[in-house]
Design an enzyme around this catalytic site. Structure first.
Site, short mmCIF file in Angstrom:
data_model
loop_
_atom_site.label_atom_id
_atom_site.label_comp_id
_atom_site.label_asym_id
_atom_site.label_seq_id
_atom_site.Cartn_x
_atom_site.Cartn_y
_atom_site.Cartn_z
N THR A 79 0.50 -1.27 0.21
CA THR A 79 0.14 -0.29 -0.20
C THR A 79 0.85 1.18 0.11
OG1 THR A 79 -1.86 -1.57 1.15
CG2 THR A 79 -2.00 1.50 1.29
N CYS A 235 -0.54 0.28 13.12
CA CYS A 235 0.42 -0.06 12.73
C CYS A 235 0.12 0.79 10.87
CB CYS A 235 -1.36 -1.79 12.90
SG CYS A 235 -0.95 -2.73 13.95
N ALA A 236 -0.27 1.51 11.19
CA ALA A 236 -0.46 2.30 9.86
C ALA A 236 1.55 2.89 9.08
CB ALA A 236 -0.99 3.18 9.66
N GLU A 266 13.43 2.55 11.43
CA GLU A 266 12.90 0.88 11.09
C GLU A 266 14.78 0.62 11.01
OE1 GLU A 266 9.73 -0.14 9.47
OE2 GLU A 266 8.29 0.91 10.91
N HIS A 284 6.99 -4.79 12.02
CA HIS A 284 6.30 -4.26 11.07
C HIS A 284 5.71 -5.66 9.93
CE1 HIS A 284 6.25 -0.75 7.49
NE2 HIS A 284 4.74 -1.41 7.49
N LEU A 285 5.27 -6.10 11.00
CA LEU A 285 4.20 -7.70 10.16
C LEU A 285 3.00 -7.02 9.59
CD1 LEU A 285 5.66 -9.62 13.00
CD2 LEU A 285 6.77 -9.02 11.12
N GLY A 286 2.53 -5.99 9.27
CA GLY A 286 1.29 -5.69 9.05
C GLY A 286 0.70 -6.52 7.48
N ALA A 287 2.00 -6.41 7.13
CA ALA A 287 1.52 -7.36 5.68
C ALA A 287 2.34 -8.83 5.24
CB ALA A 287 2.35 -6.55 4.48
#
Length: 528
Positions: A79, A235-236, A266, A284-287
């Protein structure tokens, strides 16, 4: 027009699901898969590629973009496009695409997991058990039933979070400057102004892009307005929550807990937040689900194939005009706008100043968004040093000092579905055109009307002469014969103040107009 169709070679510079390269290869597109390249290696590999696909590891900087001589499109399998210099790409006319739906479900599910983990302190309790402890009193939690969840950003991810957390009995309120209250009410989110949201929430989750307007959205001032013990989830994008302010709120008890999947830096070098006992953190595991990675790889590959095959586009970040460029009913209008822009420049020979575009007819009610860059593309075709297309047309026009205003009227003359009108400020030049079938045509030039509409295609010789010059056309035909140029068609306008405009379609351009200019008032030549 749009970046040329057909992609011959695409570089995949990050690890992606194998389906991505498979889809590209099956469509006849060459693939070079080289994840983990350093900057110098990337600079070398990108030079002969016309497509680039990345996840988040590759940083597509201005240096990379400027070195990519053939690059037409950058695809982000995900995204956010924080790792792509979108402005540099736009300036060069390179299309940037993302997969806006690819990881939405995974990011939403992680957010929901974070909310539940905060409510019941699950990670802390699990860590305590691994240390051999059995401390039931320390990890007293709370129910989600009846609690208020504030959702800042009600796009795809925000609404997925809302519907899932409503099943736990949470009240969902939110804010989004784009989504209307009526739209959010359809998925049971009550929209409120931000200043009303802060004191109402037990939990606040953010789902916005990182923009100047969203950087530090949660800060010392907003935390002070929140309910004491508020729980915060991000989580954005790192930076939406001011990390210093969050740490201070945690230390004072104003914030009861935080769940962070993203950080300003990060990986974070400052571990104060990560090490805080009331903070749950992930790298950073959102995806980071198999399904999301497969979906993103598949979607970006299909979008690249659609671009190569001249089909409709989705996921456009910097060239929204292109979304319409491939639609059958808009293609001829974009061609008309570009052609009128070319003719306008030929007749004015100046770039800076003002230009007004007027669209007439209900079919063009929302056409300004794609016709304006198309006009700019045509107008700058001869004067710009760079390749001008629908991606960079408006930006290059602005940098050249060209001020374009666009207005619309639902009324169109009888018998016409729509008309496009162009004028150049400070000049008498006025052009009016439309589309007949799929052919762009000229109706009027400086008030002089062409009863037989002029197709705006190929090479056109345009000149103004006295209406009484009956012998001029044979003279012009003689000049064409001498130059071995064939006359394909001839149109002339109505007479205005004793003069008329003549437009000739030619098999090839004349090398010089000097001899013709001895016989006419004005003469220009354009290639459309």
């Amino acid at each position: 027009m749009a970046p040329p169709a057909g992609l011959s070679k695409v570089l995949i510079s990050d690890s992606l699901d194998p389906c991505c390269q498979q889809i590209l290869r099956e469509a006849g597109i060459g693939v070079l898969e080289k994840p983990g390249l350093g900057k110098e290696q990337l600079l070398a590999e990108i030079k002969d590629c016309d497509g680039l696909i990345v996840r988040s590891a590759t940083k597509v900087t201005a240096d990379i973009i400027n070195a990519a001589e053939k690059l037409r499109v950058i695809g982000r399998a995900g995204t956010g496009v924080d790792n792509v210099d979108v402005e540099a790409a736009t300036r060069k006319g390179i299309l940037v695409m993302n997969t806006p739906t690819g990881n939405s479900l995974s990011a939403a599910e992680l957010t929901c997991g974070m909310i539940m983990s905060l409510a019941r302190q699950i990670p802390q309790a699990a860590a305590s058990m691994k240390e051999g402890k059995w401390d039931r009193k320390k990890f007293m939690g709370m129910e989600l039933q009846g609690k208020t969840l504030g959702i800042l950003g009600l796009g795809r991810i925000g609404r997925e979070v809302a519907t899932r957390m409503q099943s736990f009995g949470m009240r969902t309120i939110g804010y989004d400057p784009i989504i209307t209250p009526e739209e959010s009410a359809a998925f049971d989110v009550e929209q409120l102004p931000l200043e009303q949201i802060w004191p109402l929430c037990d939990f606040i989750t953010v789902h916005t892009p990182l923009l100047p307007s969203t950087t530090g959205l949660l800060n010392d001032a907003t935390f002070a307005r929140c309910r004491r013990g508020v729980q915060v989830i991000n989580c954005a994008r790192g930076g939406i929550v001011d990390e210093g302010a969050l740490l201070r709120a945690l230390q004072s008890g104003q914030c009861g807990g935080a769940a962070l999947d993203v950080f300003t830096e990060e990986p974070p070098k400052d571990k104060a937040l990560v090490n805080h006992p009331n903070v749950i953190s992930c790298p950073h595991l959102g995806a980071s689900t198999r399904e999301a990675q497969s979906r993103c790889g598949r979607e970006i590959a299909l979008q690249m194939v659609d671009l190569a095959q001249d089909k409709a586009l989705v996921g456009i970040v910097n060239g929204q005009a292109l979304c319409n460029a491939y639609a059958p009913h808009t293609k001829p209008w974009i061609a008309l706008a570009r052609a009128l822009g070319i003719v306008l420049y030929a007749l004015t020979q100046r770039v800076n100043g003002g230009m007004q575009i007027v669209t007439h007819g209900s079919i063009l009610q929302k056409a300004g968004s794609y016709l304006t860059p198309a006009v700019a593309m045509g107008f700058l075709k001869e004067s710009a040093q760079k390749n001008v297309n629908l991606v960079n047309g408006l930006l290059l026009a602005q940098e050249a000092g060209l001020k374009i205003t666009t207005t619309h009227s639902d009324r169109a003359p009888s018998g016409e579905e729509g008309l496009l009108q162009l004028t150049a400020q400070g000049t008498p030049v006025l052009l009016i055109g439309s589309v007949q079938g799929i052919t762009p045509v000229l109706h009027e030039l400086n008030g002089a009307v062409f009863k037989q509409r002029v197709p705006l295609t190929g090479t056109l010789l345009i000149y103004k002469s006295k209406a009484s010059s009956a012998s001029l056309l044979p003279t012009v035909i003689g000049l064409l014969g001498k130059a071995k140029v064939e006359l394909l068609s001839y149109h002339h306008s109505s007479t205005l103040t004793g003069e008329e405009w003549n437009i000739l379609s030619l098999s090839s351009p004349l090398q010089s107009l000097q001899e013709l200019k001895q016989h006419v008032t004005e003469a220009v030549q354009v290639a459309l």
